[in-house]
Design an enzyme around this catalytic site. Structure first.
Site, PDB file in Angstrom:
ATOM      1  N   SER A 151       0.933  -0.676   0.298  1.00 29.26           N
ATOM      2  CA  SER A 151       0.463   0.075  -0.146  1.00 29.26           C
ATOM      3  C   SER A 151       0.760   1.004   0.302  1.00 29.26           C
ATOM      4  O   SER A 151       1.697   1.710  -1.481  1.00 29.26           O
ATOM      5  CB  SER A 151      -1.021   0.250   1.154  1.00 29.26           C
ATOM      6  OG  SER A 151      -2.818   1.023   1.430  1.00 29.26           O
ATOM      7  N   HIS A 171      -7.859  -5.071  -0.387  1.00 32.14           N
ATOM      8  CA  HIS A 171      -6.901  -4.470   0.273  1.00 32.14           C
ATOM      9  C   HIS A 171      -6.903  -4.546   1.873  1.00 32.14           C
ATOM     10  O   HIS A 171      -7.843  -4.575   2.552  1.00 32.14           O
ATOM     11  CB  HIS A 171      -7.366  -2.675   0.360  1.00 32.14           C
ATOM     12  CG  HIS A 171      -5.603  -1.865   0.367  1.00 32.14           C
ATOM     13  ND1 HIS A 171      -5.257  -1.687  -0.428  1.00 32.14           N
ATOM     14  CD2 HIS A 171      -5.284  -1.941   1.696  1.00 32.14           C
ATOM     15  CE1 HIS A 171      -4.238  -0.669  -0.309  1.00 32.14           C
ATOM     16  NE2 HIS A 171      -4.175  -0.608   1.452  1.00 32.14           N
ATOM     17  N   ASP A 231     -10.467  -3.739  -3.909  1.00 29.75           N
ATOM     18  CA  ASP A 231      -9.047  -2.806  -3.593  1.00 29.75           C
ATOM     19  C   ASP A 231      -9.655  -1.350  -4.263  1.00 29.75           C
ATOM     20  O   ASP A 231      -9.795  -1.651  -5.741  1.00 29.75           O
ATOM     21  CB  ASP A 231      -8.002  -3.258  -3.521  1.00 29.75           C
ATOM     22  CG  ASP A 231      -7.663  -2.010  -3.585  1.00 29.75           C
ATOM     23  OD1 ASP A 231      -7.422  -1.173  -2.775  1.00 29.75           O
ATOM     24  OD2 ASP A 231      -5.873  -2.564  -3.423  1.00 29.75           O
TER      25      ASP A 231
END
Length: 315
Positions: free
Chosen positions: A163, A288, A258
């Site tokens: 991320s 995610h 996501d």
């Protein structure tokens, strides 16, 4: 691109909903950090046993950057030196730390049979962009400069993260290519944030707004960036770099449910078009953040094993 969760991912999402955890954007950044760390206790898998974990303080202009060295039991040493993955944790540049990603780093060290050094870069809003970038670049350079003392082969230095950490790994790789850092042998980009414009279709699809919601992404952005102009800076949005030619081999992972899915997909494709060797892995039924949830989601452990194999293949 409709996203349908795998049964176990759907069950985990339902459990998070029923737990009634308040959205990060409603509690303030300090409480968000506490909630994020607490969530790891119930979702992290059992950590593998390693040879050692060692605290490290990396010198930097603003003061030492905390870090942690993970050494597996059987590192792939050549002439006494092992490859290394410099890891940057996720958390929207606002939450997360060495503890939140401790088990992930242990698994990557064990699966890849290499040393992992996790970097605890400065967080926003106390330290806005580009503080996290500066720390990540400085830490990577220092690790390379001190490789032999650390038992590391500088020729097999890789960067990675999930991320926000994937964003930072991509930025470090670009910066290093442009002469502001050491040679990078590979980059592991786990559902990376690559473009703060947030205009890709997956940012507006309801089925992607699950644990990482569209509103919390905006909350992270507003905490991290100084203003709208930062969106166009490649150090914030690596997809906006002038060219991706000459970057190191990449492993890029995306998840179907996501908000960052499409920008990760596009970044992988652009790397390929630039002549970069890319291993692209899409998990259509996951959301995610699934990569850190190996206790609850078997696909997280599959991903860790695949990344470990990829790291081995880089040298």
């Amino acid at each position: 691109m409709p996203a349908v969760l795998d049964p176990d991912a759907a069950a985990v999402f339902k459990a998070f909903q029923e737990a009634g955890r308040p959205p990060y954007e409603t509690v303030g950044h300090e409480e968000a950090r506490r909630l994020y760390l607490a969530g790891r206790i119930v979702s992290n898998p059992e950590p593998p046993e390693l040879e050692s974990t060692t605290p490290l303080a990396i010198p930097a202009p603003h003061g030492p950057i905390p870090a942690r060295i993970y050494t597996p039991k059987n590192p792939r040493r050549t002439d006494g030196l092992a490859p290394v993955l410099v890891f940057f944790h996720g958390g929207g540049w606002v939450i997360g730390d060495l503890e939140s990603h401790d088990v992930v780093c242990r698994k990557l060290a064990d699966e890849g049979r290499l040393i992992v050094i996790s970097v605890d870069y400065r967080l926003a809003p106390e330290h806005k962009f580009p503080a996290a970038v500066d720390d990540s670049i400085a830490a990577t350079q220092w690790i390379a400069d001190n490789a032999k003392q650390l038992g590391i082969d500088a020729a097999r230095l890789m960067v990675g993260g999930d991320s926000a950490g994937g964003n930072l790994a991509a930025v470090v790789a670009i910066s290093a290519r442009d002469g502001n850092g050491p040679a990078i042998a590979g980059q592991v980009l786990i559902y990376p944030a690559t473009d703060f414009a947030m205009t890709h279709p997956s940012h507006s699809e309801p089925e992607t707004s699950l644990l990482l919601t569209h509103s919390v992404i905006k909350w992270f952005r507003d905490h991290y960036l100084n203003g709208a102009a930062d969106v166009h800076d490649w150090r914030a949005s690596p997809a906006r770099a002038t060219t991706l030619v000459g970057l190191p081999p990449a492993y890029v992972l995306t998840a179907g449910a996501d908000p960052l899915r499409d920008e990760g997909d596009e970044y992988a494709e652009r790397l390929k078009q630039a002549g970069v060797a890319v291993t692209y892995r899409h998990f259509p039924g996951q959301f995610h953040g699934f990569f850190t949830m190996g206790k609850l989601l078997q696909q997280a452990n599959v991903a860790a094993s695949e990344i470990g194999a990829w790291l081995k293949a880089q040298g």
